[in-house]
Design a protein around this motif. Structure first.
Motif, PDB file in Angstrom:
ATOM      1  N   GLY A  46      -0.784  -1.859  -0.273  1.00 27.62           N
ATOM      2  CA  GLY A  46      -0.753  -0.503  -0.298  1.00 27.62           C
ATOM      3  C   GLY A  46      -0.989   0.217  -1.394  1.00 27.62           C
ATOM      4  O   GLY A  46      -1.180   1.364  -1.719  1.00 27.62           O
ATOM      5  N   ARG A  47      -0.939  -0.589  -2.783  1.00 26.27           N
ATOM      6  CA  ARG A  47      -0.965  -0.191  -4.056  1.00 26.27           C
ATOM      7  C   ARG A  47      -2.310  -0.203  -4.820  1.00 26.27           C
ATOM      8  O   ARG A  47      -3.195  -1.094  -4.175  1.00 26.27           O
ATOM      9  CB  ARG A  47       0.293  -0.689  -4.859  1.00 26.27           C
ATOM     10  CG  ARG A  47       1.529  -0.195  -4.573  1.00 26.27           C
ATOM     11  CD  ARG A  47       2.286  -1.248  -5.366  1.00 26.27           C
ATOM     12  NE  ARG A  47       3.784  -0.921  -5.018  1.00 26.27           N
ATOM     13  CZ  ARG A  47       4.616  -1.170  -3.888  1.00 26.27           C
ATOM     14  NH1 ARG A  47       3.733  -2.004  -2.963  1.00 26.27           N
ATOM     15  NH2 ARG A  47       5.853  -1.111  -3.567  1.00 26.27           N
ATOM     16  N   THR A  48      -2.700   0.696  -5.693  1.00 24.71           N
ATOM     17  CA  THR A  48      -3.925   0.621  -6.346  1.00 24.71           C
ATOM     18  C   THR A  48      -4.026  -0.805  -7.154  1.00 24.71           C
ATOM     19  O   THR A  48      -3.266  -0.723  -7.953  1.00 24.71           O
ATOM     20  CB  THR A  48      -4.097   1.760  -7.144  1.00 24.71           C
ATOM     21  OG1 THR A  48      -4.139   3.109  -6.309  1.00 24.71           O
ATOM     22  CG2 THR A  48      -5.551   1.754  -7.864  1.00 24.71           C
ATOM     23  N   ILE A  49      -5.150  -1.325  -6.769  1.00 27.01           N
ATOM     24  CA  ILE A  49      -5.451  -2.391  -7.768  1.00 27.01           C
ATOM     25  C   ILE A  49      -6.418  -2.075  -8.910  1.00 27.01           C
ATOM     26  O   ILE A  49      -7.550  -1.989  -8.720  1.00 27.01           O
ATOM     27  CB  ILE A  49      -6.012  -3.901  -6.887  1.00 27.01           C
ATOM     28  CG1 ILE A  49      -4.956  -4.168  -6.000  1.00 27.01           C
ATOM     29  CG2 ILE A  49      -6.334  -4.903  -7.923  1.00 27.01           C
ATOM     30  CD1 ILE A  49      -5.422  -5.350  -4.877  1.00 27.01           C
ATOM     31  N   TYR A  50      -5.914  -1.954 -10.253  1.00 26.15           N
ATOM     32  CA  TYR A  50      -6.783  -1.782 -11.354  1.00 26.15           C
ATOM     33  C   TYR A  50      -7.460  -2.815 -11.859  1.00 26.15           C
ATOM     34  O   TYR A  50      -8.783  -2.695 -12.387  1.00 26.15           O
ATOM     35  CB  TYR A  50      -5.915  -0.830 -12.524  1.00 26.15           C
ATOM     36  CG  TYR A  50      -5.217   0.434 -11.896  1.00 26.15           C
ATOM     37  CD1 TYR A  50      -6.023   1.273 -11.697  1.00 26.15           C
ATOM     38  CD2 TYR A  50      -4.006   0.505 -11.620  1.00 26.15           C
ATOM     39  CE1 TYR A  50      -5.192   2.701 -11.618  1.00 26.15           C
ATOM     40  CE2 TYR A  50      -3.340   1.552 -11.320  1.00 26.15           C
ATOM     41  CZ  TYR A  50      -4.042   2.672 -11.022  1.00 26.15           C
ATOM     42  OH  TYR A  50      -3.364   3.874 -10.852  1.00 26.15           O
ATOM     43  N   VAL A  51      -7.079  -4.156 -11.885  1.00 22.19           N
ATOM     44  CA  VAL A  51      -7.869  -5.213 -12.484  1.00 22.19           C
ATOM     45  C   VAL A  51      -7.646  -6.351 -11.337  1.00 22.19           C
ATOM     46  O   VAL A  51      -6.347  -6.444 -10.875  1.00 22.19           O
ATOM     47  CB  VAL A  51      -7.045  -5.639 -13.797  1.00 22.19           C
ATOM     48  CG1 VAL A  51      -7.614  -6.991 -14.343  1.00 22.19           C
ATOM     49  CG2 VAL A  51      -7.350  -4.412 -14.938  1.00 22.19           C
TER      50      VAL A  51
END
Length: 487
Positions: A46-51
């Motif tokens: 549920g967390r944003t994946i930036y890379v």
């Protein structure tokens, strides 16, 4: 009779080393521990994946290798810096080391905050480029600040007793800093993330970058004050102790970066710490992932698991490590510290996989971390006296004090170990699994890391027992051409 360590440095200077060690941890461990997880968290959580996971490895390896290259350069640069400020020093800070700490800590405040603001909200190659650039910048400034700071230790404390005492001050700071930088964020990230407060109110599970960004700002400003305190509290001793130090030509400056490897004792020191760092830090990198998939927790779980680690490390540094130093050569103290930690790494796999209630897993994890903290407490105290006697041995051979060159080379090995640890953890997760549904890669990091660190333990077995300090160069057994040592 006056205690030797009291003649060499004051309690106020010891406090400055303690506080600066906290600053070191705040500037390095928060990024090292939480940076990979922030840019590429566990899939499905549920967390944003930036890379993408495959880009995290080159991002942090490039940053660490860049950092390692700058360590010896800054070390030799500070060794050869004039004591009195010249016209090019915008702010006239006196000394060889203090100007580096002064400017490095100021500039590092900006880079330590900017790293946590990736430009795009989602997977992007530009996030990778941004994160890599900011990481290199931050770690380069970190080197400018910390290598000269570390080089002050053997200069301020010259006897074994004083170095053990200074090692205690530093160890306590490192442990408290670790608690703040690697453990406390587990609580702060939740408390300072407004999205999670909305989730509690019924909006559903939600995460944002704000928690990480607020913690980064807090840590950056606090570390700035801690480093600046050391700049103005610690007196440099070089003028008082440089009567036997000859002038250095320009050609010798670059050779200093390589000549430390001619010290056979130092080569063993570097090899042992490199291998141990690869294993120990690979496990540290996956602690948030392990807490999530192995224990069913979140960032706050890391805090709960690390509290016994911090407590035992602190008690060891205060009580057990000084006792061991009076009864055991430093070689065997180092061996014991490595052995305790290495034995605990594979247990993380078995605790996570065991068919037992979650509460039992938490309890066993706490016991495991408590035991490993004993090894870490011993290790933190040993850094200054171990490297101090190697520097003294070098001075006996060359007639020169090169604290910066040796601490710079130490940084190369340690940070190369950090880069390799990221490679080990990320490759393991890429090959065997990095998700809630398939966590095998996360759980296997412990056993694989233990095998790598075990090789470092074998290197420590071959390490010599030295009997040399700057105050009294004792008679040593010749170990090899141009070097002296003993077993």
């Amino acid at each position: 009779m006056t205690n030797p360590q009291r003649r060499e440095f004051t309690w106020f200077e010891g406090l400055a080393f303690l506080l600066s060690a906290i600053g070191v941890q705040l500037c390095s461990e928060f990024i090292a521990q939480w940076g990979p997880y922030f840019y590429s968290p566990t899939e499905g959580g549920g967390r944003t994946i930036y890379v993408a996971l495959g880009f995290v490895l080159p991002m942090f390896v490039i940053g660490r290798l860049f950092d390692a290259v700058t360590d010896p350069l800054v070390g030799v640069w500070s060794d050869e810096t004039r004591l009195r400020p010249g016209w090019f020093r915008i702010f006239p800070v006196v000394g060889r080391r203090r100007p580096f700490i002064f400017w490095g800590s100021i500039l590092m405040t900006v880079s330590g905050i900017a790293f946590w603001y990736p430009p795009f909200d989602g997977k992007s190659v530009l996030n990778f480029a941004y994160g890599t650039l900011l990481l290199c910048l931050h770690l380069g400034l970190f080197t400018i600040c910390v290598v000269p700071l570390n080089a002050l230790g053997p200069e301020v404390a010259r006897s074994k007793e004083a170095r053990i005492k200074l090692g205690q001050w530093t160890a306590i700071g490192m442990i408290l800093g670790l608690a703040m930088a690697a453990v406390l964020p587990g609580v702060l990230l939740k408390a300072l993330d407004p999205a999670r407060h909305r989730a509690v109110a019924g909006a559903g599970t939600s995460y944002s970058a704000a928690g990480y960004q607020h913690v980064a700002i807090l840590f950056a400003i606090l570390s700035l004050f801690l480093f600046q305190f050391a700049v103005w509290a610690v007196k440099e001793r070089f003028e008082e102790s440089s009567k036997n130090v000859r002038a250095v030509t320009a050609g010798e400056v670059m050779r200093d970066m390589y000549s430390t490897l001619g010290n056979s004792v130092f080569r063993k020191y570097l090899a042992a710490f490199f291998l141990f760092s690869v294993g120990f830090l690979a496990v540290q990198r996956v602690l948030p992932n392990w807490a999530e998939v192995g224990l069913g927790g979140d960032e706050g779980t890391v805090t709960l698991m690390m509290l016994p680690f911090i407590g035992s490390a602190l008690l060891t540094a205060l009580l057990l490590a000084p006792l061991l130093s009076r009864r055991m050569p430093m070689k065997w103290q180092l061996f014991l510290a490595f052995l305790i930690i290495i034995a605990g790494l594979p247990m993380m796999y078995f605790i996570a996989k065991a068919p037992m209630p979650a509460n039992t897993k938490f309890l066993l994890g706490g016991v495991l971390f408590f035991i490993c903290g004993i090894g870490q407490g011993i290790l933190y105290v040993l850094y200054t006296p171990l490297l101090g006697e190697i520097i003294d041995l070098d001075e006996q051979r060359t007639g020169r004090r090169r604290e910066g060159a040796y601490w710079g080379a130490h940084g190369v090995a340690f940070k190369a170990g950090q880069a390799a640890s990221i490679a080990v953890s990320n490759l393991c997760m890429s090959l065997f699994g990095n998700s809630v549904e398939n966590p095998a890669g996360i759980l296997l990091v412990g056993p694989i890391s233990a095998g790598i660190a075990l090789i470092g333990l074998f290197v420590v077995w071959t390490y010599p027992i030295l009997h040399v300090t700057r105050e009294t160069f004792s008679e040593l057994i010749t170990e090899g051409p141009g070097m002296q040592g003993g077993r």
